[in-house]
Design an enzyme around this catalytic site. Structure first.
Site, mmCIF file in Angstrom:
data_model
loop_
_atom_site.group_PDB
_atom_site.id
_atom_site.type_symbol
_atom_site.label_atom_id
_atom_site.label_comp_id
_atom_site.label_asym_id
_atom_site.label_seq_id
_atom_site.Cartn_x
_atom_site.Cartn_y
_atom_site.Cartn_z
ATOM 1 N N SER A 148 11.630 -50.749 -2.931
ATOM 2 C CA SER A 148 12.186 -51.888 -2.185
ATOM 3 C C SER A 148 13.692 -51.799 -2.160
ATOM 4 O O SER A 148 14.312 -51.226 -3.068
ATOM 5 C CB SER A 148 11.789 -53.198 -2.873
ATOM 6 O OG SER A 148 12.484 -54.284 -2.300
ATOM 7 N N TYR A 164 10.757 -58.705 -10.406
ATOM 8 C CA TYR A 164 10.355 -57.839 -9.284
ATOM 9 C C TYR A 164 11.382 -56.732 -9.050
ATOM 10 O O TYR A 164 11.029 -55.553 -8.906
ATOM 11 C CB TYR A 164 10.202 -58.702 -8.028
ATOM 12 C CG TYR A 164 9.841 -57.944 -6.774
ATOM 13 C CD1 TYR A 164 8.520 -57.644 -6.468
ATOM 14 C CD2 TYR A 164 10.825 -57.541 -5.865
ATOM 15 C CE1 TYR A 164 8.186 -56.956 -5.301
ATOM 16 C CE2 TYR A 164 10.503 -56.854 -4.702
ATOM 17 C CZ TYR A 164 9.184 -56.568 -4.424
ATOM 18 O OH TYR A 164 8.854 -55.889 -3.276
HETATM 19 P P1 NAD Z 1 0.998 -57.672 1.188
HETATM 20 O O1 NAD Z 1 0.768 -58.892 0.414
HETATM 21 O O2 NAD Z 1 0.431 -57.620 2.549
HETATM 22 O O3 NAD Z 1 0.506 -56.395 0.407
HETATM 23 C C1 NAD Z 1 0.580 -56.296 -0.996
HETATM 24 C C2 NAD Z 1 -0.786 -55.884 -1.471
HETATM 25 O O4 NAD Z 1 -0.716 -55.600 -2.864
HETATM 26 C C3 NAD Z 1 -1.830 -56.970 -1.320
HETATM 27 O O5 NAD Z 1 -2.490 -56.869 -0.081
HETATM 28 C C4 NAD Z 1 -2.766 -56.683 -2.462
HETATM 29 O O6 NAD Z 1 -3.917 -56.018 -1.992
HETATM 30 C C5 NAD Z 1 -2.003 -55.739 -3.345
HETATM 31 N N1 NAD Z 1 -2.001 -56.221 -4.727
HETATM 32 C C6 NAD Z 1 -1.211 -57.145 -5.306
HETATM 33 N N2 NAD Z 1 -1.576 -57.307 -6.592
HETATM 34 C C7 NAD Z 1 -2.617 -56.449 -6.811
HETATM 35 C C8 NAD Z 1 -3.417 -56.134 -7.923
HETATM 36 N N3 NAD Z 1 -3.210 -56.718 -9.126
HETATM 37 N N4 NAD Z 1 -4.423 -55.230 -7.776
HETATM 38 C C9 NAD Z 1 -4.634 -54.619 -6.587
HETATM 39 N N5 NAD Z 1 -3.881 -54.872 -5.497
HETATM 40 C C10 NAD Z 1 -2.898 -55.768 -5.626
HETATM 41 O O7 NAD Z 1 2.585 -57.465 1.231
HETATM 42 P P2 NAD Z 1 3.493 -56.178 1.579
HETATM 43 O O8 NAD Z 1 4.851 -56.750 1.789
HETATM 44 O O9 NAD Z 1 2.889 -55.357 2.624
HETATM 45 O O10 NAD Z 1 3.525 -55.391 0.203
HETATM 46 C C11 NAD Z 1 3.316 -54.009 0.103
HETATM 47 C C12 NAD Z 1 4.377 -53.390 -0.796
HETATM 48 O O11 NAD Z 1 5.636 -53.455 -0.140
HETATM 49 C C13 NAD Z 1 4.557 -54.087 -2.132
HETATM 50 O O12 NAD Z 1 4.694 -53.109 -3.154
HETATM 51 C C14 NAD Z 1 5.857 -54.825 -1.962
HETATM 52 O O13 NAD Z 1 6.510 -55.017 -3.188
HETATM 53 C C15 NAD Z 1 6.612 -53.879 -1.058
HETATM 54 N N6 NAD Z 1 7.752 -54.430 -0.349
HETATM 55 C C16 NAD Z 1 7.586 -55.435 0.553
HETATM 56 C C17 NAD Z 1 8.693 -55.938 1.215
HETATM 57 C C18 NAD Z 1 8.576 -57.055 2.215
HETATM 58 O O14 NAD Z 1 9.611 -57.571 2.663
HETATM 59 N N7 NAD Z 1 7.399 -57.475 2.599
HETATM 60 C C19 NAD Z 1 9.961 -55.402 0.973
HETATM 61 C C20 NAD Z 1 10.084 -54.375 0.056
HETATM 62 C C21 NAD Z 1 8.974 -53.887 -0.595
#
Ligand code: NAD
Ligand code: MG
Length: 297
Positions: free
Chosen positions: A189, A202
């Site tokens: 991230s 985080y």
């Molecule tokens: P999202 O909620 O759609 O996806 C995150 C997924 O993580 C969930 O769908 C879930 O299936 C999974 N998850 C969470 N806890 C879990 C557990 N204990 N066991 C199994 N699965 C689990 O949101 P996203 O934003 O697409 O997140 C995907 C990745 O991107 C994450 O690692 C997040 O930290 C990272 N990220 C997101 C952003 C943003 O702005 N959305 C920015 C930087 C990084």
């Protein structure tokens, strides 16, 4: 958005309006979001770049992981998707969407904050796909808190176990199955580089993901396995509406970036495909930002 062709101004692409305030329990269900994130369901067109490959994607039901799943599948890979059992509805709409692609789609619900579950999903992915040569380690959780005084040890542990311990466990279980030419892609991230004051736990996990990615890349290079990371900026996903952001910050989410809007998960897919494919054969221990111009270094 339909297939993207020709010259398109990135400022005008996807959703450019303010977001509605909304909250859900974590893990959020993206099918209930307004608007529903664009994971490339209608727009992603494959070109055989991952023909015959076998991929495990954690957090693959929604958001960035769902965009990766759609892209990998349409590029010719068989895929296994891990997610939490509460997210079955998002996983099923994905499986239904991809049914017609003629690839194998394996659904593997389970909580990756437990080592045993990491071992099981890797083993099942390997057995049901008949191999394993791509892992997109993308599962993550984020809970914004204003004050360290409110950060419980329970939350601290859960966030570290989910976001970074799971990567050690999954990789440890998978490496014996992964042949030379395999690729591991982690999701870090922009928070690793520009941590927000509300995301102490985080942000720490995401910095750890980058160090893990780079150290692992050096360790497994001699096996012919590459390891890289993608660092997203603000992306419109379920994580943001289920405690990742304070609801009053949602209307302007992403608008302070140079591209003046949040990204959509579909805009990440190309980098994950590149890093998994042979096109990136000389790329390892790298981190790619997809940040709308916030940049990572
Ligand atoms: P999202 O909620 O759609 O996806 C995150 C997924 O993580 C969930 O769908 C879930 O299936 C999974 N998850 C969470 N806890 C879990 C557990 N204990 N066991 C199994 N699965 C689990 O949101 P996203 O934003 O697409 O997140 C995907 C990745 O991107 C994450 O690692 C997040 O930290 C990272 N990220 C997101 C952003 C943003 O702005 N959305 C920015 C930087 C990084
Ligand atoms: Mg989800």
């Amino acid at each position: 958005m339909k297939e993207k062709k020709g010259l398109i101004n990135p400022l005008d692409m996807y959703y450019t309006g303010g977001y509605e305030r909304q909250t859900q329990e974590a893990p959020g269900i993206q099918g209930r979001m307004k608007p529903v994130p664009d994971c490339g369901e209608e727009s992603y067109v494959g070109h055989g770049r991952l023909e015959g490959r076998k991929a495990l994607i954690t957090g693959g039901d929604s958001g960035i992981g769902r965009a990766v799943a759609i892209a990998y599948c349409r590029e010719g890979a068989d895929i296994a998707i891990n997610y939490l059992p509460e997210e079955q509805s998002d996983a099923e709409t994905l499986a239904k969407l991809l049914e017609k692609e003629g690839r194998k789609i394996v659904l593997l619900p389970g909580d990756v904050s437990e080592e045993q579950v990491c071992n099981e999903i890797v083993k099942k992915a390997y057995e049901e796909l008949g191999g394993l040569d791509i892992m997109a380690l993308n599962a993550g959780m984020q809970i914004a808190l204003k004050d360290i005084a409110d950060l419980t040890t329970q939350q601290l542990r859960k966030v570290y176990e989910t976001n970074i311990f799971s990567m050690y466990w999954t990789v440890k279980a998978a490496l014996p199955f992964m042949p030379a030419g395999s690729s591991i892609v982690t999701t870090s991230s922009i928070q690793a580089y520009q941590p927000s004051k509300d995301l102490l736990d985080y942000a720490g996990t995401k910095a750890a993901v980058i160090a893990f990615t780079r150290a692992l890349a050096k360790q497994v290079a001699e096996k012919g396995i590459r390891v890289n990371s993608v660092s997203p900026g603000p992306i419109w996903t379920a994580l943001e509406v289920s405690g990742g952001q304070f609801p009053d910050k949602l209307p302007e989410f992403g608008q302070s970036t140079p591209l003046k809007r949040a990204g959509q998960p579909a805009e990440l897919a190309g980098v994950y495909v590149f890093l998994a494919s042979n096109e990136s054969s000389y790329v390892t221990a790298e981190v790619y930002g997809v940040t709308g111009g916030e940049h990572t270094t």
